[in-house]
Enzyme design. Structure first.
Site, PDB file in Angstrom:
ATOM      1  N   LYS A 157       8.095   1.751   4.718  1.00 42.85           N
ATOM      2  CA  LYS A 157       7.205   1.794   3.544  1.00 42.85           C
ATOM      3  C   LYS A 157       7.858   2.423   2.311  1.00 42.85           C
ATOM      4  O   LYS A 157       7.656   1.963   1.196  1.00 42.85           O
ATOM      5  CB  LYS A 157       5.908   2.523   3.891  1.00 42.85           C
ATOM      6  CG  LYS A 157       4.998   1.723   4.814  1.00 42.85           C
ATOM      7  CD  LYS A 157       3.683   2.441   5.041  1.00 42.85           C
ATOM      8  CE  LYS A 157       2.857   1.716   6.089  1.00 42.85           C
ATOM      9  NZ  LYS A 157       1.575   2.385   6.344  1.00 42.85           N
ATOM     10  N   ASP A 179      -3.259   1.325   1.896  1.00 36.76           N
ATOM     11  CA  ASP A 179      -3.682   2.266   2.950  1.00 36.76           C
ATOM     12  C   ASP A 179      -4.789   3.208   2.460  1.00 36.76           C
ATOM     13  O   ASP A 179      -5.799   3.398   3.143  1.00 36.76           O
ATOM     14  CB  ASP A 179      -2.490   3.101   3.437  1.00 36.76           C
ATOM     15  CG  ASP A 179      -1.606   2.332   4.413  1.00 36.76           C
ATOM     16  OD1 ASP A 179      -2.105   1.394   5.065  1.00 36.76           O
ATOM     17  OD2 ASP A 179      -0.404   2.678   4.530  1.00 36.76           O
TER      18      ASP A 179
HETATM   19  P1  NAP Z   1       4.833   9.917   9.442  1.00 36.00           P
HETATM   20  O1  NAP Z   1       5.152   9.606   8.027  1.00 36.00           O
HETATM   21  O2  NAP Z   1       5.922   9.981  10.437  1.00 36.00           O
HETATM   22  O3  NAP Z   1       4.026  11.309   9.454  1.00 36.00           O
HETATM   23  C1  NAP Z   1       3.706  11.940  10.651  1.00 36.00           C
HETATM   24  C2  NAP Z   1       2.822  13.142  10.366  1.00 36.00           C
HETATM   25  O4  NAP Z   1       2.446  13.721  11.618  1.00 36.00           O
HETATM   26  C3  NAP Z   1       3.504  14.237   9.556  1.00 36.00           C
HETATM   27  O5  NAP Z   1       2.541  14.891   8.764  1.00 36.00           O
HETATM   28  C4  NAP Z   1       4.013  15.183  10.669  1.00 36.00           C
HETATM   29  O6  NAP Z   1       4.206  16.508  10.241  1.00 36.00           O
HETATM   30  C5  NAP Z   1       2.859  15.101  11.636  1.00 36.00           C
HETATM   31  N1  NAP Z   1       3.252  15.474  12.989  1.00 36.00           N
HETATM   32  C6  NAP Z   1       4.112  14.820  13.803  1.00 36.00           C
HETATM   33  N2  NAP Z   1       4.214  15.485  14.982  1.00 36.00           N
HETATM   34  C7  NAP Z   1       3.406  16.578  14.891  1.00 36.00           C
HETATM   35  C8  NAP Z   1       3.091  17.639  15.766  1.00 36.00           C
HETATM   36  N3  NAP Z   1       3.633  17.724  16.990  1.00 36.00           N
HETATM   37  N4  NAP Z   1       2.214  18.576  15.352  1.00 36.00           N
HETATM   38  C9  NAP Z   1       1.645  18.507  14.116  1.00 36.00           C
HETATM   39  N5  NAP Z   1       1.914  17.518  13.228  1.00 36.00           N
HETATM   40  C10 NAP Z   1       2.784  16.568  13.624  1.00 36.00           C
HETATM   41  O7  NAP Z   1       3.797   8.846  10.039  1.00 36.00           O
HETATM   42  P2  NAP Z   1       2.676   8.005   9.244  1.00 36.00           P
HETATM   43  O8  NAP Z   1       3.210   6.671   8.886  1.00 36.00           O
HETATM   44  O9  NAP Z   1       2.101   8.849   8.169  1.00 36.00           O
HETATM   45  O10 NAP Z   1       1.593   7.776  10.407  1.00 36.00           O
HETATM   46  C11 NAP Z   1       0.795   8.860  10.857  1.00 36.00           C
HETATM   47  C12 NAP Z   1      -0.381   8.332  11.656  1.00 36.00           C
HETATM   48  O11 NAP Z   1      -1.210   7.513  10.818  1.00 36.00           O
HETATM   49  C13 NAP Z   1       0.027   7.449  12.838  1.00 36.00           C
HETATM   50  O12 NAP Z   1      -0.758   7.788  13.941  1.00 36.00           O
HETATM   51  C14 NAP Z   1      -0.302   6.041  12.390  1.00 36.00           C
HETATM   52  O13 NAP Z   1      -0.668   5.197  13.470  1.00 36.00           O
HETATM   53  C15 NAP Z   1      -1.513   6.303  11.502  1.00 36.00           C
HETATM   54  N6  NAP Z   1      -1.725   5.252  10.506  1.00 36.00           N
HETATM   55  C16 NAP Z   1      -2.845   4.501  10.632  1.00 36.00           C
HETATM   56  C17 NAP Z   1      -3.096   3.489   9.722  1.00 36.00           C
HETATM   57  C18 NAP Z   1      -4.339   2.673   9.878  1.00 36.00           C
HETATM   58  O14 NAP Z   1      -4.476   1.651   9.195  1.00 36.00           O
HETATM   59  N7  NAP Z   1      -5.276   3.083  10.725  1.00 36.00           N
HETATM   60  C19 NAP Z   1      -2.199   3.238   8.668  1.00 36.00           C
HETATM   61  C20 NAP Z   1      -1.055   4.022   8.565  1.00 36.00           C
HETATM   62  C21 NAP Z   1      -0.820   5.042   9.507  1.00 36.00           C
HETATM   63  P3  NAP Z   1       5.610  16.987   9.598  1.00 36.00           P
HETATM   64  O15 NAP Z   1       5.554  16.626   8.147  1.00 36.00           O
HETATM   65  O16 NAP Z   1       5.640  18.436   9.838  1.00 36.00           O
HETATM   66  O17 NAP Z   1       6.702  16.241  10.327  1.00 36.00           O
END
Ligand code: NAP
Length: 313
Positions: A87, A123
């Site tokens: 993205k 999103d």
């Molecule tokens: P990302 O950019 O990799 O961000 C991951 C986030 O999770 C960061 O804030 C990270 O914190 C946190 N995190 C990871 N491991 C953790 C842990 N053990 N404890 C606490 N925080 C933790 O991923 P993303 O693209 O934003 O996606 C995040 C979620 O949103 C996913 O589950 C995805 O499926 C969902 N999502 C859903 C939709 C939908 O349409 N429903 C759309 C997009 C995303 P740090 O910054 O500290 O690493």
């Protein structure tokens, strides 16, 4: 099983995409991408509207992403969606990006217009529609606690909450500096004093139980935008004792079955919903961008639910 194409297919022009019937003119970039549910509901929409084209999976590695995006026009594409991990790179790849994409630092929808690649982010708006649909309330009227504010989805959601003027926004992230940085960026959206009382309208707090307990006492909606909950072995994102019946819990994760967070919400008597509605609405908004028409939302919803049911079986 959906058709999967590669960067080489895109760079070889329209031929590979014309071999499928109807020809592929849309797709989703990801790595991995097999798990994507977008083809199920986008193809249902394309068929229902008689648009004569197909939406496919585009499995492209990060080192080929830029050239693959630049090749979309020659491959006869109308546009594409973009998912993990592309993205942020998509923002660089497009010729022009909308304000929301620039603020989010990410593009999840690309449209080709007169040979130019235009970037959009659906999103945040998709989440907003999902909240309205699930809980019959608008972000504008809510005090929101956002877990995972430092990730890509978290940033898009924070921007949406800010631009809709939500009553209060609490940014929570494992890496605290990211939430603090985001709070500094959003500060101008929260300058007016809408909320009566002493609480600041925008705060970034550490991801610990004591800080969360204090903030949850003043919250209406909790959004999980961390990646916790995608695997059954993940630790709970919120301690179950922190969940009170008055809270609405939105888990952006869309696993098969109910996530642990939503099970805990249900046990606490709180209302909860999972990320399928956000997925649906961000996809419907992308469809509207590509075709400049309303998406057949109920057909897309039925196809998405059927796809989830099949993968649960
Ligand atoms: P990302 O950019 O990799 O961000 C991951 C986030 O999770 C960061 O804030 C990270 O914190 C946190 N995190 C990871 N491991 C953790 C842990 N053990 N404890 C606490 N925080 C933790 O991923 P993303 O693209 O934003 O996606 C995040 C979620 O949103 C996913 O589950 C995805 O499926 C969902 N999502 C859903 C939709 C939908 O349409 N429903 C759309 C997009 C995303 P740090 O910054 O500290 O690493």
């Amino acid at each position: 099983m959906h058709d999967i194409f590669t960067a080489d297919d895109i760079l070889s022009g329209a031929e590979a995409f014309s071999r499928v019937t109807p020809p592929a003119r849309l797709g989703v970039f990801g790595d991995p991408v097999e798990h994507s549910r977008s083809p199920a509901f986008q193809n249902a929409a394309l068929d229902a509207c008689g648009l004569g084209c197909r939406y496919v999976l585009l499995h492209v590695k990060p080192d080929r992403f830029q050239e693959a995006v630049r090749g979309l026009g020659a491959a006869g594409f109308i546009g594409a969606n973009v998912t993990i991990p592309h993205k942020a790179a998509a923002l660089v790849a497009v010729d022009e990006a909308c304000d929301t994409s620039r603020r989010c630092g990410a593009v999840n929808t690309i449209a080709l217009r007169d040979g130019r690649l235009l970037g959009f982010s659906t999103d945040g708006p998709g989440l907003s529609r999902a909240i309205r649909e699930e809980f019959s309330v608008d972000l504008h009227d809510l005090r929101v606690v956002l877990l995972g504010a430092g990730g890509g989805a978290g940033r898009a959601i924070a921007m949406q909450c800010a631009s809709e003027g939500c009553e209060r926004l609490v940014l929570v992230n494992r890496t605290a500096e990211k939430a603090q940085g985001l709070a500094a960026e959003l500060e101008s959206f929260f300058r007016n004093d809408r909320l009566a009382g002493p609480a600041e309208r925008l705060v970034a707090i550490p991801f610990d139980d004591d800080s969360l307990r204090r903030e949850l006492a003043m919250a209406d909606l909790v959004i999980n935008a961390t990646s916790l909950g995608m695997r059954h072995s993940d630790p709970p994102v919120l301690h179950p004792r922190l969940i009170t019946p008055n809270l609405m819990i939105y888990d952006t994760v869309y696993t098969t079955g109910q996530s642990r967070l939503l099970q805990d919400a249900s046990a606490a008597g709180a209302r909860g919903a999972n990320g399928l509605s956000m997925l649906l609405h961000q996809g419907a908004l992308a469809f509207s961008i590509w075709f400049d028409r309303e998406a057949p939302l109920e057909i897309m919803r039925a196809a998405l639910l059927e796809c989830v049911k099949t993968s649960n079986a």
